[in-house]
Design an enzyme around this catalytic site. Structure first.
Site, PDB file in Angstrom:
ATOM      1  N   LYS A  90       0.834  -1.206   0.000  1.00 19.32           N
ATOM      2  CA  LYS A  90       0.000   0.000   0.000  1.00 19.32           C
ATOM      3  C   LYS A  90       0.870   1.258   0.000  1.00 19.32           C
ATOM      4  CE  LYS A  90      -3.697  -2.132   2.798  1.00 19.32           C
ATOM      5  NZ  LYS A  90      -4.734  -2.589   1.897  1.00 19.32           N
TER       6      LYS A  90
ATOM      7  N   GLU B 203      -2.752   7.039   7.971  1.00 19.39           N
ATOM      8  CA  GLU B 203      -3.638   7.825   7.109  1.00 19.39           C
ATOM      9  C   GLU B 203      -4.653   8.586   7.928  1.00 19.39           C
ATOM     10  OE1 GLU B 203      -4.229   5.159   3.103  1.00 19.39           O
ATOM     11  OE2 GLU B 203      -5.947   5.482   4.390  1.00 19.39           O
TER      12      GLU B 203
ATOM     13  N   HIS C 294     -14.791  -3.918   7.691  1.00 23.48           N
ATOM     14  CA  HIS C 294     -14.027  -3.614   6.478  1.00 23.48           C
ATOM     15  C   HIS C 294     -14.131  -4.690   5.413  1.00 23.48           C
ATOM     16  CE1 HIS C 294     -12.584  -0.213   8.628  1.00 23.48           C
ATOM     17  NE2 HIS C 294     -11.943  -0.934   9.521  1.00 23.48           N
TER      18      HIS C 294
ATOM     19  N   ARG D 177      -6.426  -8.078  -9.951  1.00 25.48           N
ATOM     20  CA  ARG D 177      -7.096  -9.341 -10.288  1.00 25.48           C
ATOM     21  C   ARG D 177      -8.568  -9.044 -10.561  1.00 25.48           C
ATOM     22  NH1 ARG D 177      -9.938  -9.187  -5.603  1.00 25.48           N
ATOM     23  NH2 ARG D 177      -8.770  -8.551  -3.778  1.00 25.48           N
TER      24      ARG D 177
END
Ligand code: ADP
Length: 667
Positions: free
Chosen positions: A116, A200, A235, A292
């Site tokens: 990430k 973040e 999530h 993907r």
């Protein structure tokens, strides 16, 4: 085009790929573990190769075995599906080395998007908007703490190598940062073998909007619009839809352009998804790219009328993209619900067992069911407990919602706990129906989604009783036909008894509610009484459990399935699970499993759902027992403390064994 491909996956996605390959005249090779010898994907494929024991790390995740299977069967290309090896650089490289085509992006793109932090650096360079935060290499706790202070709380700490909603910590205030960081790093190290994290800004009430992109080997990249996957729990996506409600053409074009830039920045080829987190005002930030095909790709297929697996196969064999950006169009609205073997009332605890009855809604232009299982298959503890993806389409969102509700109401699953009723409530919930979407929707609407279950309506007991009586009479009829005295009064099922009135009682139980339905036999019907209410009941029961009911002239359609001491009554979009109580054995099977602290039957302890010493509320799951291929959750009989577990995971326990030493709290 390829003549033969291997599918390095299982379940619904393997079946999904086989379907398109077959339509295109491409032969398919399935791979399977010992646990999947009779799985649907194995039955559907032209050939199948055993690659190892049940555990995925000894089968579906073993690169060499899969490559060997491809070589042995002469497959030219490998479709990795999603999960397993689909984003594994080593696997992609091994395919290349062995002269097999990997149906997916080049290894360099997988590598670039695998972290990430690295992905965020790359996107920064490509001018794609990013969530404010720190994604550099300095991992010093105090340094990261200062970064978090500068970003402003709440912040999210994320494992750079994370995925599937794991390895994230929300930090609400500065003093919690260091502890959360340590715990996130521990989880990241154990789950992903890499404890690198980024920090973040935590976006309040965000929406998850992702863009489907497609690239080819000729340098073309297009976007196939967006999917809204805001409805999540922990999530993880639960309901997905396309297009995103309230999306303006301008914002769609801006997000599409950013996604195409992102794909171009990594030389992307094949199907990919660029995930964004969006503020309520519509501004959006890059989150990550999945290299993907996604689980939720069918909603995009439904609104574009395209087959994304066909596109993947065409691109992988070197063809250009079938359509250019200007040729792509959105038609109508599609929704997908993930049907899982799990118990929403028990914290979505996965459930395993045999699907003793499985009746999905009929497929049509409006309803699609992608599944890897059929009736009598097992949901095993080895893999993801998904039963199916239910996808619906209609001309607009309201009509698609109505389709979804109907399709869920028609879906019948017996043998494992499942989330169908939960999905129905979610679809019907006003916040979702009004497209008031953000990732906190399930949490915020929990009172609506997890109602305190009221008592069972009397009609449900009448229906269960009627099914019981019709089944008996059917059985008696069959028996009589085989008997040498077909006219014997002992075969009659009209309640006739020697020296007795034609009346009896059928007992059912639902949670703590016990229902005694009194039955009187009429010439061509039954008189049923319960709780001071009486009805005249007649009906017809077919061998699949479909029941046409007539209660005092009111017609209803229901399904009643008998399994392991329980009666599953499906009526008017709701599923009720009743225990059928045998009055001679009043401890009863089935219903007795809940609430007690002793094993209701011999079985195996498969999980401890709480910790020793923990204080729990009444009804909290304590321990899960697998018995008769079903999971039984032993719950706290009252608020109190868990003194000790008498058994560990994996232990076999006898009928009536004391499982938990429990101390109820003083009142
Ligand atoms: P994973 O790779 O584990 O799926 P993602 O980075 O895609 O992790 O995030 C998963 C989900 O976590 C998102 O869909 C969103 O609900 C939530 N999330 C991620 N980043 C943020 C953020 N900065 N603020 C609020 N929620 C976030």
């Amino acid at each position: 085009m390829f003549e033969k491909i291997l599918i390095a996956n299982r379940g619904e996605i393997a079946c999904r790929v086989i379907k398109t390959a077959r339509r295109m005249g491409i032969k398919t090779v399935a791979v399977y573990s010992e646990a999947d010898a009779n799985a649907r994907h194995v039955r559907l494929a032209d050939e199948a190769v055993l690659i190892g024991p049940a555990a995925a790390r000894e089968s579906y995740l073993v690169v060499e075995r899969i490559i060997a299977a491809a070589k042995a069967t002469g497959a030219q290309a490998i479709h990795p599906g999603y999960g397993f090896l689909s984003e594994n650089e080593d696997f992609c490289e091994a395919c290349e080395r062995e002269g097999l085509v990997f149906i997916g992006p080049p290894v360099s793109a997988i590598r670039a998007m695998g972290s990430k932090s690295e992905a965020k650096k790359l996107m920064e360079g490509a001018g794609v908007p990013l969530t404010p935060g720190y994604h550099g290499d300095d991992q010093d706790p105090d340094f990261l703490h200062r970064q978090a202070d500068a970003i402003g709380y709440p912040v999210l700490i994320k494992a750079a190598a994370g995925g599937g909603g794991k390895g994230m910590r929300l930090v609400e205030k500065g003093e919690d940062f260091i502890a959360a960081l340590a715990s996130c790093k521990r989880e990241a190290a154990s789950s992903f073998g890499d404890d690198h994290v980024l920090v973040e800004k935590y976006i309040l009430r965000p929406r998850h909007i992702e863009i489907q992109v497609f690239g080819d080997t000729h340098g073309n990249v297009v976007y196939l619009f967006e999917r809204d996957c805001s409805v999540q729990r922990r999530h993880q996506k639960v309901l997905e839809e396309a297009p995103a409600p309230r999306m303006t053409p301008e914002r769609r074009a801006a997000m599409g352009k950013a996604a195409v830039e992102a794909a171009k920045a990594v030389g992307y080829v094949g199907a990919g998804t660029v995930e964004f987190i969006a503020n309520q005002d519509g501004s959006f930030y890059f989150m990550e790219m999945n290299t993907r095909l996604q689980v939720e790709h069918p909603v995009t297929e439904m609104i574009t009328g395209l087959d994304l697996v066909e596109w993947q196969l065409r691109v992988a064999s070197g063809e250009p993209l079938p359509l250019a950006q200007e040729q792509l169009q959105i038609r109508g609205h599609a929704l997908e619900a993930r049907i899982y073997a799990e118990d929403p009332a028990k914290g979505f605890l996965p459930s395993t067992g045999k699907l003793v009855h499985l009746a999905p809604p009929a497929e049509s232009l409006h309803v699609r069911v992608d599944t890897g299982v059929e009736e009598c298959d097992e949901i095993s503890p080895h893999y993801d407990p998904m039963i199916a993806k239910l996808i619906v389409w209609d001309v607009n969102r309201d009509r698609a919602l109505a389709r979804m509700l109907q399709a869920l109401a028609d879906y019948r699953v017996v043998g494992v706990a499942n989330n169908i009723d939960f999905l129905s409530r979610l679809t019907a919930c006003p916040a979702f129906a009004n497209a008031d979407l953000d990732t906190g929707l399930i949490e915020r609407e929990k009172d609506y989604l997890f109602p305190q279950e009221a008592a069972v309506p009397a009609e449900v007991f009448f229906i269960a009783a009627l099914a019981e009586l019709l089944r008996e009479s059917e059985f008696a009829g069959k028996h009589a036909r085989r008997d040498s005295h077909p006219a014997s009064p002992w075969h009659e099922r009209d309640g006739w008894r020697l020296n007795a009135t034609a009346q009896r009682v059928l007992l059912f139980r639902w949670q703590e509610q016990e229902a005694a339905v009194t039955v009187s036999y009429l010439p061509d019907a039954y008189r049923l009484s319960f709780n001071g209410r009486s009805v005249t009941a007649r009906g017809e029961l077919n061998p699949r459990g479909l029941l046409r009911v007539d209660l005092d002239g009111k017609r209803l359609d229901a399904t009643v399935i008998a399994a392991a001491g329980r009666r599953h009554v499906f009526v008017q979009g709701h599923a009720w699970v009743l225990a059928a109580v045998d009055p001679l054995h009043h401890t009863g099977e089935g219903g007795g499993a809940e609430g007690g602290l002793v094993a209701p039957m011999p079985g195996k302890v498969i999980a401890l759902a709480a910790a020793e010493g923990a204080t729990v509320e009444k009804g909290a799951p304590l321990l899960i027992l697998e018995a008769m291929k079903m999971e039984h959750t032993i719950t706290a009989p009252a608020a109190g403390t868990i003194k000790a577990f008498r058994f560990s995971v994996g232990d076999q326990v006898g009928d009536g064994a004391e499982l938990v030493e429990f101390e109820p709290a003083a009142a």
